[in-house]
Design a protein around this motif. Structure first.
Motif: not given
Length: 774
Positions: A171-183
């Motif tokens: 998930a953290v290597v997928t450019p999505t709107h929630h990438v920062e939250q996932l990290w």
């Protein structure tokens, strides 16, 4: 009663009475289906989905409504069948989340087996829409599901933690709107498990996360340009559709560049997903289908390219371009039978079969099966109603150039001449073929046969080619005879009568020119063509405005000469070289170039030097000298400094800003009202407005209006305690530097009368309104 009347009406609206792609009608029908039992609503949804199979946000709602209608009555079999139809063609995150809710509902009470099926459903969903920029909630829901799984022993707990860690790392290597939250969640997860192990794992994925976040920010810019509510309708050429096409092209180019520098397989998967998303909106665009197929072919996925072409032909069954492209791909990989089947699909309907389909199939047969197969098809298909002269020309030239058989080519042309003697284009192609054979005798015979059967009005091009042939290869006597015969034949087609039979200098120019080489200058050529046009219209009533336009209104004369212009001789066209592309976003005045404004003074002076001015009706107005005698030097300087602005009316703000920046000379006026300039006549006023680039007449302020303005100025001077001399002129007052800003503030407050079609000028001293333009 109401429910029984909706269904027939809906089918009628979708199938033909209303526009097939009418969005409002589809919305009304979908809303009406919400209030119907599922048995009655199903036909409505089927009709809607047959028209809009892929329009994402709009039709995903239809699919969602359709599915939820069956879910509400616990019809699991029908729901599964619907999901199998819609999921792979509608890659919309809300629809897929609806699918996950259905799966979890079905398997929630089936224990370990149900949990495994739910996990497979999550993996299936993430493999298709996991790279969507809006797929962040899906990743969060998946991780939450994994965390909720029970662990009965240490081994199951270890397996659960490994599954959660892999999900986070994907998930953290997928450019999505929630990438920062996932990290952040991933950091908390690793620290909660083991801080020592977390340091190494987080440092390993820190750079990958940083790259994904940077790519997300870039991708977000491209995605923001896309209208995600756009319907998949055939292109109409609107500005919005073109902008959406450009936005999707930019996003595809961005993804093809692999900005995240991931492995080729992952990058190709992301590109495929972007193409699939694009086709949900640009479903009826053949170029998108072609790009998608060719990209697959260049990437080595020939089977995927074939599947894309098959889908494209299903979406656009009438597209010949896609069929030829598909057949080309099949032929290039050696699948001759499959390519032949595609060509034959264009020939199944004998009524709608085009001549081009015959030509391309003959060429295909010659490439793949040999000369005899192509000849056999040509002979068998000659009786087809759409077997035009183009097919005869194509087959004859193929036999001549590729098979090196001039005799067969000559026989084909002769056979076609019996059917297409009335076609001037076929005569010219036959003449070109004979020219390649250097058969001048048969060329002359062909022209004579054709001209004897063609009516004069259809023989113009044939006469022209005959004349050119004699000028190039004949002697002087034969050239002059053919030219005279041509004049006699064409004189019966026009109204010029005997004037067309006279010799002119244009004939000499035509005889002694070659390609783009002329025995005169371009100016002389335009002059000759102009004279030829005048001779043709010497007995006609010619508009004076047409005469003033020069040789640009002339196209072609009897002698065959053409000027540098390509416009018609009977219709007067505007000067298209001065036209600009209309852009509704462009603000007024933006399109004025600096060169235009810089030449304002010179153009105004040139206009003043013109002794006469023509009105729109063709009348001649008074000379400018009469106006200049009554005008003061300041008025003359003002007129000379007016900028040349294109358009029906000049932009007042642009004119004022340029005038304020210009060094306008000042003049002296007496204090008596009689010393002010006298009113300019109407004609002169129109002429003055024409200097500034306007087609509308501007009323000239009279002496009384100027006197009132002066009185207001004197009152204001008294109010502020100034004792200036009354004889001071308006131009001698210091101009306030914020005049333009004051006028803009007045317009912003609605003080200007722009809504009524007039724009008021401000006073030179105080900014008061003293005149208006109409």
């Amino acid at each position: 009663m109401a429910s029984s009347s909706v269904e027939p009406e809906s089918e009628e609206n979708i199938t033909g009475v209303a526009d097939k792609y009418n969005v409002e009608t589809a919305e009304i029908l979908a809303n009406s289906a919400l209030h119907l039992p599922v048995a009655q609503a199903a036909p409505i949804y089927e009709q809607l989905l047959s028209v809009f199979p892929t329009a994402v946000s709009f039709i995903a709602k239809f699919w969602k409504q359709y599915v939820e209608a069956y879910m509400a009555v616990n019809n699991d079999d029908a729901t599964k069948q619907l999901f199998s139809r819609c999921l792979l063609i509608c890659l919309q995150v809300p629809l897929w989340r609806c699918y996950i809710r259905f799966i979890r509902k079905v398997y929630e009470k089936k224990g370990t087996e149900g949990q495994e099926e739910t996990r497979k459903a999550f993996d299936f969903m993430l493999s298709h829409v996991g790279s969507d920029i809006s797929s962040g909630p899906i990743w969060l829901e998946y991780i939450t599901f994994l965390k909720s799984l029970p662990a009965l022993n240490a081994q199951e707990e270890s397996q659960r933690m490994i599954a959660i860690r892999k999900a986070y790392q994907r998930a953290v290597v997928t450019p999505t709107h929630h990438v920062e939250q996932l990290w952040k969640d991933y950091e908390n997860f690793e620290n909660s498990v083991s801080r020592q192990l977390a340091k190494g794992l987080l440092s390993e994925y820190q750079s990958k996360y940083t790259s994904a976040r940077a790519v997300y920010r870039e991708r977000k810019k491209y995605c923001e340009e896309i209208d995600w509510n756009m319907l998949a309708v055939p292109p109409t050429g609107s500005y919005k559709e073109e902008q959406q096409w450009i936005a999707w092209k930019r996003l595809l180019t961005f993804e093809k560049g692999n900005p995240q520098r991931i492995d080729t397989a992952s990058s190709n998967k992301r590109i495929i997903f972007t193409y699939e998303q694009c086709l949900m909106y640009l479903y009826h665009y053949p170029d998108i289908w072609y790009d998608y197929a060719t990209w697959n072919a260049k990437s080595g996925s020939i089977d995927a390219a074939i599947k894309v072409f098959q889908r494209a032909l299903k979406a656009l069954p009438d597209s010949e371009m896609l069929r030829y492209a598909f057949a080309e791909l099949e032929e290039s990989r050696g699948a001759i039978a499959a390519a032949k089947k595609l060509y034959e699909s264009l020939l199944t309907d004998s009524v709608n079969t085009t001549a081009l389909a015959h030509i391309q199939f003959i060429r295909f047969l010659r490439r793949t099966e040999g000369v005899e197969a192509a000849r056999k098809y040509f002979l068998d298909a000659r009786k087809s109603p759409n077997f035009t002269y183009h097919v005869y020309v194509a087959y004859a030239l193929m036999a001549f150039c590729q098979d090196k058989d001039p005799k067969l080519a000559h026989n084909v042309f002769e056979a076609g001449l019996k059917r297409f003697m009335h076609e001037p284009a076929y005569i010219l192609e036959y003449a070109d073929f004979l020219s390649r054979l250097n058969d001048d005798r048969n060329i002359r015979a062909l022209f004579e046969r054709a001209l004897s059967s063609l009516p004069p009005e259809e023989s113009i091009e044939v006469w022209k080619r005959f004349t050119q042939f004699e000028q190039m290869y004949g002697d002087l006597d034969s050239t002059l005879k053919v030219e005279q015969r041509r004049k006699e034949a064409l004189s019966r087609t026009g109204e010029e009568g005997a004037s067309a039979l006279e010799d002119s200098l244009q004939d000499v120019v035509s005889r002694y020119s070659f390609m783009d080489l002329w025995p005169c200058s371009s100016k002389d050529l335009d002059h000759l063509v102009r004279q030829e046009w005048l001779v043709k219209n010497i007995n006609k009533k010619v508009d004076k405005s047409a005469l003033s336009n020069g040789p640009g209104i002339v196209d072609k004369g009897p002698s065959g000469l053409t000027s540098n212009s390509t416009t018609s001789a009977t219709v007067i066209y505007p000067d298209t070289s001065q036209m600009v592309i209309y852009d509704p976003r462009q603000k007024p005045g933006i399109g004025i170039s600096p060169s235009t404004t810089a030449t304002g003074a010179s153009s105004a002076l040139n206009a003043l030097s013109n002794p006469m001015v023509a009105t729109g009706g063709g009348g001649i107005m008074n000379p400018f000298d009469e106006m200049l005698k009554a005008a003061s030097p300041a008025i003359f300087a003002f007129l000379a400094n007016l900028p040349a602005v294109e358009g029906p009316t000049p932009n007042v703000d642009i004119v004022l800003s340029i005038c304020l920046q210009s060094d306008i000379p000042t003049g002296q006026m007496g204090k008596s009202p009689t010393t002010y300039p006298t009113p300019i006549p109407t004609g002169a006023a129109r002429s003055a407005s024409g200097i500034s680039g306007s087609n509308k007449s501007h009323p000239t302020p009279s002496g009384s209006s100027l006197k009132q303005s002066k009185d207001k100025q004197s009152l204001k001077r008294k109010d502020i305690g100034q004792d200036d001399d009354e004889t001071t002129t308006v131009q001698s007052q210091p101009q306030p530097r914020d005049f333009f800003r004051i006028r803009q503030m007045k317009k912003a407050r609605g003080a200007a009368s722009s809504q009524t079609g007039s724009a008021s000028y401000g006073s030179a001293v105080s900014g008061d309104l003293s005149g208006s333009t109409g």
